[in-house]
Design a protein around this motif. Structure first.
Motif, PDB file in Angstrom:
ATOM      1  N   THR A  58       0.861  -1.179   0.000  1.00 37.38           N
ATOM      2  CA  THR A  58       0.000   0.000   0.000  1.00 37.38           C
ATOM      3  C   THR A  58       0.892   1.222   0.000  1.00 37.38           C
ATOM      4  OG1 THR A  58      -1.662  -1.188   1.288  1.00 37.38           O
ATOM      5  CG2 THR A  58      -1.835   1.180   1.247  1.00 37.38           C
ATOM      6  N   VAL A  59       0.671   2.137  -0.954  1.00 40.16           N
ATOM      7  CA  VAL A  59       1.504   3.335  -1.060  1.00 40.16           C
ATOM      8  C   VAL A  59       0.608   4.566  -0.900  1.00 40.16           C
ATOM      9  CG1 VAL A  59       3.151   4.613  -2.469  1.00 40.16           C
ATOM     10  CG2 VAL A  59       3.016   2.117  -2.685  1.00 40.16           C
ATOM     11  N   VAL A  60       0.818   5.286   0.199  1.00 40.85           N
ATOM     12  CA  VAL A  60       0.072   6.517   0.433  1.00 40.85           C
ATOM     13  C   VAL A  60       0.757   7.618  -0.366  1.00 40.85           C
ATOM     14  CG1 VAL A  60      -0.633   8.217   2.152  1.00 40.85           C
ATOM     15  CG2 VAL A  60      -0.684   5.769   2.709  1.00 40.85           C
ATOM     16  N   ARG A  61       0.033   8.192  -1.315  1.00 43.46           N
ATOM     17  CA  ARG A  61       0.583   9.235  -2.186  1.00 43.46           C
ATOM     18  C   ARG A  61       0.341  10.639  -1.646  1.00 43.46           C
ATOM     19  NH1 ARG A  61       4.155   6.607  -5.283  1.00 43.46           N
ATOM     20  NH2 ARG A  61       3.214   4.774  -6.206  1.00 43.46           N
ATOM     21  N   SER A  62      -0.772  10.816  -0.938  1.00 46.38           N
ATOM     22  CA  SER A  62      -1.129  12.127  -0.384  1.00 46.38           C
ATOM     23  C   SER A  62      -2.211  11.900   0.656  1.00 46.38           C
ATOM     24  CB  SER A  62      -1.637  13.058  -1.496  1.00 46.38           C
ATOM     25  OG  SER A  62      -2.897  12.612  -1.969  1.00 46.38           O
ATOM     26  N   ASP A  90       2.944  10.202   8.085  1.00 45.46           N
ATOM     27  CA  ASP A  90       3.680   8.945   8.185  1.00 45.46           C
ATOM     28  C   ASP A  90       3.401   8.011   7.008  1.00 45.46           C
ATOM     29  OD1 ASP A  90       5.253   9.243  10.495  1.00 45.46           O
ATOM     30  OD2 ASP A  90       3.500   8.952  11.767  1.00 45.46           O
ATOM     31  N   ARG A  91       2.440   8.385   6.175  1.00 44.11           N
ATOM     32  CA  ARG A  91       2.122   7.639   4.952  1.00 44.11           C
ATOM     33  C   ARG A  91       1.830   6.168   5.200  1.00 44.11           C
ATOM     34  NH1 ARG A  91       2.875  10.477   0.280  1.00 44.11           N
ATOM     35  NH2 ARG A  91       3.907  12.449   0.504  1.00 44.11           N
ATOM     36  N   ALA A  92       0.992   5.915   6.206  1.00 51.13           N
ATOM     37  CA  ALA A  92       0.613   4.539   6.522  1.00 51.13           C
ATOM     38  C   ALA A  92      -0.865   4.505   6.903  1.00 51.13           C
ATOM     39  CB  ALA A  92       1.465   4.012   7.664  1.00 51.13           C
ATOM     40  N   ILE A  93      -1.511   3.358   6.650  1.00 50.42           N
ATOM     41  CA  ILE A  93      -2.912   3.197   7.011  1.00 50.42           C
ATOM     42  C   ILE A  93      -3.095   1.926   7.839  1.00 50.42           C
ATOM     43  CG2 ILE A  93      -3.828   4.435   5.012  1.00 50.42           C
ATOM     44  CD1 ILE A  93      -4.549   1.654   3.800  1.00 50.42           C
ATOM     45  N   ALA A  94      -4.200   1.900   8.540  1.00 54.10           N
ATOM     46  CA  ALA A  94      -4.648   0.720   9.267  1.00 54.10           C
ATOM     47  C   ALA A  94      -6.139   0.571   8.980  1.00 54.10           C
ATOM     48  CB  ALA A  94      -4.411   0.886  10.763  1.00 54.10           C
ATOM     49  N   TYR A  95      -6.630  -0.643   9.037  1.00 54.55           N
ATOM     50  CA  TYR A  95      -8.057  -0.871   8.842  1.00 54.55           C
ATOM     51  C   TYR A  95      -8.448  -2.143   9.566  1.00 54.55           C
ATOM     52  CZ  TYR A  95      -6.044  -3.745   5.129  1.00 54.55           C
ATOM     53  OH  TYR A  95      -5.269  -4.634   4.427  1.00 54.55           O
ATOM     54  N   GLU A  96      -9.746  -2.302   9.784  1.00 54.27           N
ATOM     55  CA  GLU A  96     -10.294  -3.500  10.409  1.00 54.27           C
ATOM     56  C   GLU A  96     -11.361  -4.051   9.477  1.00 54.27           C
ATOM     57  OE1 GLU A  96     -11.791  -2.697  14.327  1.00 54.27           O
ATOM     58  OE2 GLU A  96     -10.041  -1.483  14.839  1.00 54.27           O
ATOM     59  N   THR A  97     -11.282  -5.343   9.223  1.00 51.42           N
ATOM     60  CA  THR A  97     -12.319  -5.985   8.424  1.00 51.42           C
ATOM     61  C   THR A  97     -12.347  -7.463   8.775  1.00 51.42           C
ATOM     62  OG1 THR A  97     -13.155  -6.398   6.195  1.00 51.42           O
ATOM     63  CG2 THR A  97     -10.772  -6.315   6.439  1.00 51.42           C
ATOM     64  N   SER A 110      -5.477   6.785   9.345  1.00 51.39           N
ATOM     65  CA  SER A 110      -4.076   7.158   9.226  1.00 51.39           C
ATOM     66  C   SER A 110      -3.362   6.513  10.414  1.00 51.39           C
ATOM     67  CB  SER A 110      -3.910   8.680   9.236  1.00 51.39           C
ATOM     68  OG  SER A 110      -4.358   9.229  10.451  1.00 51.39           O
ATOM     69  N   LEU A 111      -2.207   5.966  10.160  1.00 51.63           N
ATOM     70  CA  LEU A 111      -1.417   5.315  11.198  1.00 51.63           C
ATOM     71  C   LEU A 111      -0.233   6.213  11.480  1.00 51.63           C
ATOM     72  CD1 LEU A 111      -1.390   2.749  12.890  1.00 51.63           C
ATOM     73  CD2 LEU A 111       0.031   1.698  11.131  1.00 51.63           C
ATOM     74  N   GLN A 112      -0.119   6.657  12.719  1.00 57.21           N
ATOM     75  CA  GLN A 112       0.912   7.626  13.069  1.00 57.21           C
ATOM     76  C   GLN A 112       1.872   7.038  14.090  1.00 57.21           C
ATOM     77  OE1 GLN A 112      -1.709  10.693  14.359  1.00 57.21           O
ATOM     78  NE2 GLN A 112      -2.175  11.349  12.290  1.00 57.21           N
ATOM     79  N   VAL A 117       5.575   4.453  18.958  1.00 63.19           N
ATOM     80  CA  VAL A 117       4.382   3.621  19.144  1.00 63.19           C
ATOM     81  C   VAL A 117       3.374   3.963  18.056  1.00 63.19           C
ATOM     82  CG1 VAL A 117       2.494   3.061  20.726  1.00 63.19           C
ATOM     83  CG2 VAL A 117       4.756   3.594  21.643  1.00 63.19           C
ATOM     84  N   PRO A 118       2.959   2.966  17.232  1.00 56.37           N
ATOM     85  CA  PRO A 118       1.943   3.250  16.211  1.00 56.37           C
ATOM     86  C   PRO A 118       0.588   3.533  16.855  1.00 56.37           C
ATOM     87  CG  PRO A 118       2.707   0.962  16.067  1.00 56.37           C
ATOM     88  CD  PRO A 118       3.416   1.602  17.200  1.00 56.37           C
ATOM     89  N   ARG A 119      -0.033   4.604  16.410  1.00 54.14           N
ATOM     90  CA  ARG A 119      -1.354   4.997  16.917  1.00 54.14           C
ATOM     91  C   ARG A 119      -2.281   5.257  15.746  1.00 54.14           C
ATOM     92  NH1 ARG A 119      -0.855   4.948  22.393  1.00 54.14           N
ATOM     93  NH2 ARG A 119       0.971   6.006  23.183  1.00 54.14           N
ATOM     94  N   ARG A 120      -3.526   4.879  15.929  1.00 54.79           N
ATOM     95  CA  ARG A 120      -4.537   5.108  14.908  1.00 54.79           C
ATOM     96  C   ARG A 120      -4.976   6.560  14.951  1.00 54.79           C
ATOM     97  NH1 ARG A 120      -9.699   1.173  14.643  1.00 54.79           N
ATOM     98  NH2 ARG A 120     -10.638   2.735  15.974  1.00 54.79           N
ATOM     99  N   GLY A 121      -4.962   7.205  13.761  1.00 56.06           N
ATOM    100  CA  GLY A 121      -5.366   8.600  13.658  1.00 56.06           C
ATOM    101  C   GLY A 121      -6.767   8.732  13.075  1.00 56.06           C
ATOM    102  N   ALA A 122      -6.941   9.719  12.226  1.00 55.45           N
ATOM    103  CA  ALA A 122      -8.240  10.031  11.637  1.00 55.45           C
ATOM    104  C   ALA A 122      -8.764   8.873  10.791  1.00 55.45           C
ATOM    105  CB  ALA A 122      -8.126  11.282  10.771  1.00 55.45           C
ATOM    106  N   GLY A 123     -10.078   8.689  10.805  1.00 54.57           N
ATOM    107  CA  GLY A 123     -10.737   7.687   9.979  1.00 54.57           C
ATOM    108  C   GLY A 123     -11.257   8.326   8.706  1.00 54.57           C
ATOM    109  N   CYS A 124     -11.056   7.633   7.576  1.00 53.53           N
ATOM    110  CA  CYS A 124     -11.430   8.197   6.281  1.00 53.53           C
ATOM    111  C   CYS A 124     -12.051   7.106   5.411  1.00 53.53           C
ATOM    112  CB  CYS A 124     -10.192   8.758   5.598  1.00 53.53           C
ATOM    113  SG  CYS A 124      -9.286   9.890   6.676  1.00 53.53           S
TER     114      CYS A 124
END
Length: 140
Positions: A58-62, A90-97, A110-112, A117-124
């Motif tokens: 997964t490549v976060v471009r913006s 930090d150009r990283a994501i997390a998700y739950e499914t 967004s994963l920060q 320590v990785p922390r979950r940020g804003a949900g999009c």
């Protein structure tokens, strides 16, 4: 009297933060986010879902564009429905499914990295998964 002045001073900032987004400004940010990503050629219509088991990278471009690179070389570009605060940092994501798919309207976070320590940020919310091919630039 001076405490009243200090109490009222932040009020315009609070009200401006609650103002509805400007559609023209949002369209401009969307165009800039897409332009910042590497050039691609669209290879077909957008798809609602992709298989997670086929996901290689997964490549976060913006804050608005994520490329999902699959095993076998296929790439899907996803333009989020809205800008995702912190995603570009930090150009990283997390998700739950609970299924083996990522689908349109799935929430990614967004994963920060905060102090190591990785922390979950804003949900999009994800948009359509558009199959693309990176444009290879030739030296001329």
């Amino acid at each position: 009297m001076p405490p009243r002045l200090f109490a009222l001073a932040p009020l315009p900032l609070i009200l401006s933060a609650c103002a509805p987004p400007d559609p023209a400004a949002e369209a401009s940010r969307t165009a800039a986010a897409i332009a910042a990503a590497p050039e691609v050629t669209v290879k077909g219509p957008g798809e609602r879902c992709i298989n997670r088991s086929q996901l290689r990278n997964t490549v976060v471009r913006s804050e608005r564009v994520i490329d999902f690179e699959m095993h076998g070389g296929k790439v899907y570009r996803n333009t989020l429905r809205q800008s995702c605060p912190g995603l570009n940092f930090d150009r990283a994501i997390a998700y739950e499914t609970s299924i083996d798919q990522l689908c349109t309207q799935q929430i990614v976070y967004s994963l920060q990295n905060i102090g190591g320590v990785p922390r979950r940020g804003a949900g999009c919310s994800l948009g359509e998964f558009v199959p693309v091919e990176y444009v290879r630039k030739t030296e001329g």
